[in-house]
Design a protein around this motif. Structure first.
Motif, PDB file in Angstrom:
ATOM      1  N   GLN A   4       0.813  -1.196  -0.090  1.00  0.00           N
ATOM      2  CA  GLN A   4      -0.032  -0.063  -0.132  1.00  0.00           C
ATOM      3  C   GLN A   4       0.942   1.145   0.139  1.00  0.00           C
ATOM      4  N   ALA A   5       2.114   1.101   0.199  1.00  0.00           N
ATOM      5  CA  ALA A   5       3.034   2.291   0.026  1.00  0.00           C
ATOM      6  C   ALA A   5       2.842   3.068  -1.351  1.00  0.00           C
ATOM      7  N   ASN A   6       3.253   4.086  -1.342  1.00  0.00           N
ATOM      8  CA  ASN A   6       3.394   4.979  -2.745  1.00  0.00           C
ATOM      9  C   ASN A   6       4.101   4.108  -3.770  1.00  0.00           C
ATOM     10  N   LYS A   7       3.233   3.972  -4.816  1.00  0.00           N
ATOM     11  CA  LYS A   7       3.690   3.041  -5.826  1.00  0.00           C
ATOM     12  C   LYS A   7       4.991   3.602  -6.681  1.00  0.00           C
ATOM     13  N   SER A   8       5.281   4.850  -6.468  1.00  0.00           N
ATOM     14  CA  SER A   8       6.353   5.519  -7.413  1.00  0.00           C
ATOM     15  C   SER A   8       7.695   5.020  -6.413  1.00  0.00           C
ATOM     16  N   ASN A   9       7.551   4.553  -5.226  1.00  0.00           N
ATOM     17  CA  ASN A   9       8.482   4.147  -4.420  1.00  0.00           C
ATOM     18  C   ASN A   9       8.963   2.511  -4.603  1.00  0.00           C
ATOM     19  N   LEU A  10       7.846   1.888  -5.412  1.00  0.00           N
ATOM     20  CA  LEU A  10       7.942   0.455  -5.596  1.00  0.00           C
ATOM     21  C   LEU A  10       8.631   0.054  -7.055  1.00  0.00           C
ATOM     22  N   ALA A  38       5.697  -4.254 -18.775  1.00  0.00           N
ATOM     23  CA  ALA A  38       6.730  -3.265 -18.458  1.00  0.00           C
ATOM     24  C   ALA A  38       6.023  -1.958 -18.624  1.00  0.00           C
ATOM     25  N   GLN A  39       5.353  -1.880 -19.877  1.00  0.00           N
ATOM     26  CA  GLN A  39       4.645  -0.434 -20.100  1.00  0.00           C
ATOM     27  C   GLN A  39       3.273  -0.303 -19.329  1.00  0.00           C
ATOM     28  N   ALA A  40       2.953  -1.461 -19.154  1.00  0.00           N
ATOM     29  CA  ALA A  40       1.496  -1.337 -18.364  1.00  0.00           C
ATOM     30  C   ALA A  40       1.843  -0.873 -16.696  1.00  0.00           C
ATOM     31  N   LEU A  41       3.296  -1.443 -16.258  1.00  0.00           N
ATOM     32  CA  LEU A  41       3.415  -1.453 -14.856  1.00  0.00           C
ATOM     33  C   LEU A  41       3.984   0.264 -14.890  1.00  0.00           C
ATOM     34  N   GLN A  42       4.446   0.794 -15.890  1.00  0.00           N
ATOM     35  CA  GLN A  42       4.982   2.097 -15.833  1.00  0.00           C
ATOM     36  C   GLN A  42       3.871   2.940 -15.832  1.00  0.00           C
ATOM     37  N   LYS A  43       2.652   2.813 -16.482  1.00  0.00           N
ATOM     38  CA  LYS A  43       1.281   3.377 -16.360  1.00  0.00           C
ATOM     39  C   LYS A  43       1.010   3.488 -14.975  1.00  0.00           C
ATOM     40  N   ALA A 374     -13.065  -2.190 -34.994  1.00  0.00           N
ATOM     41  CA  ALA A 374     -11.877  -3.000 -34.128  1.00  0.00           C
ATOM     42  C   ALA A 374     -11.290  -2.111 -33.653  1.00  0.00           C
ATOM     43  N   ARG A 375     -10.891  -0.890 -34.099  1.00  0.00           N
ATOM     44  CA  ARG A 375     -10.027   0.070 -33.362  1.00  0.00           C
ATOM     45  C   ARG A 375     -10.859   0.546 -32.036  1.00  0.00           C
ATOM     46  N   ILE A 376     -12.120   0.687 -31.953  1.00  0.00           N
ATOM     47  CA  ILE A 376     -12.767   1.155 -30.753  1.00  0.00           C
ATOM     48  C   ILE A 376     -12.720  -0.130 -29.816  1.00  0.00           C
ATOM     49  N   ARG A 377     -12.799  -1.247 -30.229  1.00  0.00           N
ATOM     50  CA  ARG A 377     -12.878  -2.468 -29.272  1.00  0.00           C
ATOM     51  C   ARG A 377     -11.531  -2.585 -28.945  1.00  0.00           C
ATOM     52  N   CYS A 378     -10.238  -2.446 -29.560  1.00  0.00           N
ATOM     53  CA  CYS A 378      -9.044  -2.275 -29.257  1.00  0.00           C
ATOM     54  C   CYS A 378      -8.740  -1.401 -27.944  1.00  0.00           C
ATOM     55  N   ILE A 379      -9.252  -0.306 -28.062  1.00  0.00           N
ATOM     56  CA  ILE A 379      -9.066   0.664 -27.103  1.00  0.00           C
ATOM     57  C   ILE A 379      -9.680   0.523 -25.889  1.00  0.00           C
ATOM     58  N   GLU A 380     -10.971  -0.156 -26.011  1.00  0.00           N
ATOM     59  CA  GLU A 380     -11.698  -0.242 -24.676  1.00  0.00           C
ATOM     60  C   GLU A 380     -11.151  -1.789 -24.130  1.00  0.00           C
ATOM     61  N   ALA A 381     -10.648  -2.706 -24.687  1.00  0.00           N
ATOM     62  CA  ALA A 381     -10.182  -3.962 -24.136  1.00  0.00           C
ATOM     63  C   ALA A 381      -8.922  -4.397 -24.243  1.00  0.00           C
ATOM     64  N   TYR A 382      -8.426  -3.871 -25.303  1.00  0.00           N
ATOM     65  CA  TYR A 382      -6.863  -4.510 -25.707  1.00  0.00           C
ATOM     66  C   TYR A 382      -5.730  -3.491 -25.680  1.00  0.00           C
ATOM     67  N   SER A 383      -5.837  -2.220 -24.995  1.00  0.00           N
ATOM     68  CA  SER A 383      -5.027  -1.226 -24.978  1.00  0.00           C
ATOM     69  C   SER A 383      -4.012  -1.549 -23.800  1.00  0.00           C
ATOM     70  N   ILE A 384      -2.918  -0.773 -23.727  1.00  0.00           N
ATOM     71  CA  ILE A 384      -1.843  -0.801 -22.605  1.00  0.00           C
ATOM     72  C   ILE A 384      -2.634  -0.317 -21.361  1.00  0.00           C
ATOM     73  N   SER A 385      -3.604   0.521 -21.290  1.00  0.00           N
ATOM     74  CA  SER A 385      -4.463   1.165 -20.301  1.00  0.00           C
ATOM     75  C   SER A 385      -5.154  -0.025 -19.795  1.00  0.00           C
ATOM     76  N   ALA A 386      -5.966  -0.736 -20.774  1.00  0.00           N
ATOM     77  CA  ALA A 386      -6.799  -1.784 -20.037  1.00  0.00           C
ATOM     78  C   ALA A 386      -5.850  -2.978 -19.372  1.00  0.00           C
ATOM     79  N   MET A 387      -4.835  -3.230 -19.908  1.00  0.00           N
ATOM     80  CA  MET A 387      -3.725  -4.178 -19.249  1.00  0.00           C
ATOM     81  C   MET A 387      -3.455  -3.577 -17.998  1.00  0.00           C
ATOM     82  N   ALA A 388      -3.279  -2.502 -17.804  1.00  0.00           N
ATOM     83  CA  ALA A 388      -2.795  -1.889 -16.561  1.00  0.00           C
ATOM     84  C   ALA A 388      -3.757  -1.923 -15.209  1.00  0.00           C
ATOM     85  N   THR A 389      -5.146  -1.772 -15.814  1.00  0.00           N
ATOM     86  CA  THR A 389      -6.076  -1.690 -15.024  1.00  0.00           C
ATOM     87  C   THR A 389      -6.351  -3.131 -14.308  1.00  0.00           C
ATOM     88  N   THR A 390      -6.053  -4.191 -14.945  1.00  0.00           N
ATOM     89  CA  THR A 390      -6.228  -5.546 -14.656  1.00  0.00           C
ATOM     90  C   THR A 390      -4.981  -5.700 -13.719  1.00  0.00           C
TER      91      THR A 390
END
Length: 398
Positions: A4-10, A38-43, A374-390
Motif C-alpha cells: 500500500q506504499a506509494n507506488k512510485s517507491n516500488l 513493463a509499459q503497463a506497470l509504468q502506467k 475494431a479500433r474502438i474495441r481495441c482501445i476498450e479491451a486491448y490497450s496498454i491502459s486496459a492491461m494496467a487496470t487488471t
C-alpha cells in the motif's frame, strides 16, 4: 512488504529467459509480452527493470525508461555463474517471472526464498507444446544419459531442457500470483486473464496516410495483405499463400514484416510462393504503425494446434489499433478478441480464405467500417491502459 506504499517507491523486476535478438529482444522488445507488461506497470507508476540471459546474438534496444540488464547465457555448468550474477542484480520489490522455466521462475522462486519478495508468474506460451506436450517423455539409455550430462553439447546441459520445464511447470503454484493471456492457458494453469495490450496512441491511424505508406515501402501497385510477424508452420501463412494461388490476381501480395529469426522457414516459403511474397526488414517498434498503415488487410491465419491455442497473436491488435480489416481464423481466443469486427474463416481452409479476400475487396467501404469498429474495441479491451487496470488488481491481491 507493504504494497500500500506509494507506488512510485516500488520497483518490479521482470525476469526473462532469453533477451537475444531471437528471443524477447526481437524487434527491439517493443511488441513482446514482457515489454508490454513493463509499459503497463509504468502506467501504474512503478519503476521497472527487465533482466535476462542472452543465448545467441545480443539484441539492440532503443533508449527508454525501462532498465535492461543482460547476462551472457551458457549451458551448465557455466550457466550457474550467469544465474548468480542475475540473482545478485534483482532488486525489485516484486519479481515478475516470464514463463514457467528454470531460467525465470526457478531463479525467481530462489530469490523469493532468500528475500521473501513476492513472485508473479506470467505464462504467455505453453513451453512443452514445442516438444509434444503431455506426450513428451525422457527415457534415455544409460549410455545416452551419460552423453546428455557429460558431453559439452549434451542435451541436459541446456538450462531450459524439457525435462526441467516439466518440473518447473509443476511448481508454478508456488508463485504468489499467475497471469496469462489466453483462455487455453487459463484452463491449464489458472491465473488472471490479462490479454496483450497495444499502445493505441502510437498505433493511431489518424497519424498516417495509407497511400503515402505504401509509396514509401514500394507497395503502391499492390493490394496488400500483411503478416506483421515471424512465420512459423502453425501460423498458417502457407494457407494464405495457397489462397493467393487460387485467386491468381496479379496485383495481390502478401507482405511479411521481419521474418522468422528461428530457422529457414522464410526461405522455404519464398522458394514455393516467391511470386506472391514481399519481405520487409525487421523494424523498430516505433516504425511498425507506419508499416501497418500500408496494409489493406491484416491476415492472422492461425492453424488449430496447441502452439497456436496457447498464443495471443499480436498481429491482431496491430490491425485492430490501426483500424484495418482483419482476416483471421476461428482458432483459440481469436473470435472472442475480435468479436464482430473481423472476417473469420475456418483454419487451414485456403478456399474459404480466397473467397473472403475477394469479398472484402468487393465491398471495401463495409470492410473499412469493420476496421474502425475494431479500433474502438481495441482501445476498450486491448490497450496498454486496459492491461494496467487488471494488473493493478493482481498486485493489490499480493
Amino acid at each position: 512488504m507493504n504494497l500500500q506504499a506509494n507506488k512510485s517507491n516500488l520497483k518490479v523486476s521482470i525476469v526473462v529467459s532469453d533477451l537475444s535478438s531471437a528471443g524477447a529482444g526481437r524487434w527491439g522488445g517493443g511488441s513482446v509480452r514482457s515489454f508490454l507488461l513493463a509499459q503497463a506497470l509504468q502506467k501504474l507508476n512503478y519503476e521497472v527493470e527487465i533482466l535476462g540471459f542472452v543465448f545467441g546474438e545480443a539484441a539492440v534496444f532503443p533508449q527508454s525508461e525501462i532498465q535492461i540488464h543482460q547476462f551472457i547465457g551458457h549451458n551448465y555448468p557455466k550457466f550457474l555463474g550467469s544465474a548468480a550474477e542475475l540473482l545478485k542484480r534483482i532488486d525489485g520489490d516484486i519479481i515478475y517471472a516470464m514463463r514457467p522455466k528454470p531460467t525465470t521462475l526457478g531463479l525467481s522462486l530462489w530469490k523469493k526464498f532468500r528475500t521473501r519478495r513476492p513472485v508473479i508468474l506470467d505464462i504467455d506460451d505453453w513451453e512443452l507444446s514445442w516438444y509434444g506436450g503431455e506426450e513428451w517423455q525422457y527415457r534415455p539409455s544409460w549410455k545416452q544419459l551419460y552423453r546428455d550430462i557429460f558431453k559439452p553439447d549434451g542435451a541436459l546441459r541446456n538450462p531450459d531442457h524439457p525435462l526441467y520445464l516439466k518440473f518447473v511447470e509443476r511448481i508454478a503454484p508456488k508463485a504468489d500470483a499467475v497471469t496469462i493471456h489466453t483462455k487455453f492457458l487459463q484452463e491449464r494453469f489458472g491465473g488472471v486473464y490479462i490479454p496483450n495490450g497495444k499502445d493505441t496512441d502510437l498505433f493511431n491511424p489518424i497519424n498516417y496516410d495509407a497511400a503515402e505508406s505504401r509509396a514509401f515501402y514500394g507497395l503502391s501497385n499492390y493490394r496488400v495483405l500483411m503478416f506483421p510477424g515471424a512465420p512459423r508452420p502453425y501460423k498458417g501463412v502457407e494457407d494464405i499463400l495457397t489462397a493467393l494461388d487460387i485467386l491468381n490476381e496479379p496485383d495481390l501480395r502478401l507482405v511479411i514484416v521481419g521474418g522468422s529469426p528461428y530457422d529457414d522457414y522464410d526461405a522455404q516459403l519464398m522458394e514455393k510462393w516467391g511470386r506472391w511474397i514481399i519481405k520487409l526488414p525487421k523494424s523498430p517498434p516505433t516504425q511498425m504503425p507506419k508499416i501497418v498503415a500500408a496494409a489493406h488487410i491484416i491476415v492472422v491465419p492461425q492453424r488449430n494446434t496447441p502452439a497456436a491455442l496457447a498464443q495471443f497473436p499480436l498481429k491482431l491488435t496491430d490491425g485492430m489499433a490501426m483500424a484495418k480489416p482483419i482476416l483471421a481464423t476461428k482458432v483459440g481466443d481469436i473470435p472472442e478478441i475480435v468479436g464482430e469486427t473481423a472476417f473469420l474463416v475456418e483454419p487451414a481452409c485456403p478456399e474459404e480464405m480466397a473467397l473472403q479476400i475477394k469479398s472484402i475487396f468487393a465491398d471495401w467501404d463495409a470492410a473499412s467500417d469493420r476496421g474502425r469498429q475494431a479500433r474502438i474495441r481495441c482501445i476498450e479491451a486491448y490497450s496498454i491502459s486496459a492491461m494496467a487496470t487488471t494488473l493493478e488488481s493482481v498486485i493489490a491481491s499480493l
